[in-house]
Enzyme design. Structure first.
Site, short mmCIF file in Angstrom:
data_model
loop_
_atom_site.label_atom_id
_atom_site.label_comp_id
_atom_site.label_asym_id
_atom_site.label_seq_id
_atom_site.Cartn_x
_atom_site.Cartn_y
_atom_site.Cartn_z
N GLU A 120 0.72 -1.24 0.00
CA GLU A 120 0.23 0.03 -0.01
C GLU A 120 0.98 1.39 -0.06
O GLU A 120 0.61 2.40 0.56
CB GLU A 120 -1.15 -0.03 1.06
CG GLU A 120 -2.05 -1.00 1.07
CD GLU A 120 -3.09 -1.07 2.24
OE1 GLU A 120 -3.08 -0.38 3.12
OE2 GLU A 120 -4.15 -1.98 1.82
N GLU A 221 -5.58 -8.72 0.17
CA GLU A 221 -6.01 -8.73 1.34
C GLU A 221 -7.36 -8.55 1.53
O GLU A 221 -7.96 -7.71 0.58
CB GLU A 221 -5.19 -7.67 2.30
CG GLU A 221 -3.88 -7.72 3.07
CD GLU A 221 -3.68 -6.67 3.62
OE1 GLU A 221 -2.53 -6.43 4.41
OE2 GLU A 221 -4.29 -5.67 3.97
#
Length: 302
Positions: A120, A221
């Site tokens: 991220e 995720e």
């Protein structure tokens, strides 16, 4: 994982249908419940429990807690494959992780599913797409026979931020998609999750063109907090809700032929509370499929 205030948009087309079911993997932390670093024996005990669900896990930093050094022997002993991670945000962490990988991966490529460079970083604004691509390419040069990619929030693969990765030859893409952090009620959260992934897949495939079939697009995720976790808008923590999302969302994505890494394998009671985009306190200690003591929480059979 992170908290997002992104709202879901209208449902897009479903991911392209494929013949084979997707593979379930699990995100696995590098610390024991008391916060101490896991050793090889701890990973072996983890794997003994997880083998009923999967034989594939992903990690985040190769050097933190000597993850690569400790998890590779355990994976070999228990027949698992691992995705290892490089934290590229700082020159020091990039060097520490790549040094750790260079000391452990050669000769053990049989248990290394892939290496991800960054988690991220585009979402946090740490790098531009081109800057992240440059770091990925440096790791590719170190490990030419291993799949090298990255993990980031689904919307960064849709809004153009990650376009340099797609056109630059990155072929292993983990896209994180949490309908929970989009404040969706559990009974409908799978629809938002499907939409997030559909938009990601459609954008990547369109941009990649004839090279689309070379790119692995995986949920990096997704998950739901069980009892003891905190709520977020209409997303209510609870074991029953986590099972609902798993059965409708994760099992549905696997049935579409998309690989999924569920966040996460075990509860992590050592984690401090975090603060979300809306300023609320968030408890991230109860996201495990299993308890910190490796006990089953809910039905994980699709």
């Amino acid at each position: 994982m992170r908290i997002s205030n992104i709202l879901p948009i209208a449902l897009a087309a479903a991911p392209v249908a494929v013949s084979a079911a997707g593979t379930l993997g699990l995100a696995l932390g590098d610390k024991n419940p008391d916060g101490s670093c896991k050793q090889t024996s701890d990973y072996e005990a983890d794997f003994d429990q997880l083998k009923s669900v999967t034989k594939l896990v992903r990690t985040y930093s190769a050097s933190d807690c000597n993850t690569a050094k400790n998890i590779i022997p355990a994976a070999k002993a228990k027949g698992f494959k691992v995705v290892l991670g490089v934290w590229p945000d700082y020159d020091q962490s990039f060097k520490q992780d790549t040094d750790a990988l260079q000391a452990t991966v050669p000769g053990n490529e049989d248990v290394v599913e892939a290496i991800t460079v960054g988690s991220e970083t585009l979402y946090r604004g740490t790098f531009t797409g081109q800057q992240l691509l440059d770091r990925i390419n440096k790791v590719k040069a170190m490990f030419p026979t291993v799949k090298i990619g990255t993990a980031d929030s689904w919307n960064k693969f849709v809004d153009g931020t990650a376009d340099p990765l797609i056109t630059g030859g990155v072929e292993y893409i983990l896209t994180n998609a949490f309908a929970y952090w989009q404040g969706q009620p559990a009974e409908d959260a799978h629809k938002t999750y499907f939409d997030d992934m559909a938009q990601t897949i459609n954008h990547i495939q369109k941009l990649a063109g004839e090279n689309a079939n070379k790119i692995q697009i995986i949920t990096g995720e997704t998950g739901w907090p069980t009892t003891g976790g905190s709520n977020y808008g209409q997303a209510i923590a609870g074991t029953e809700n986590a099972e609902t999302f798993f059965q409708k969302g994760v099992c549905g994505m696997l049935a579409w032929g998309v690989d999924v890494f569920y966040f996460e394998a075990y509860d992590e009671p050592w984690k401090p509370k975090s603060v979300g985009d809306d300023g609320s306190s968030a408890d991230e200690t109860h996201w495990g499929m299993f308890t910190a003591e490796r006990q089953t929480k809910f039905n994980t059979t699709c």
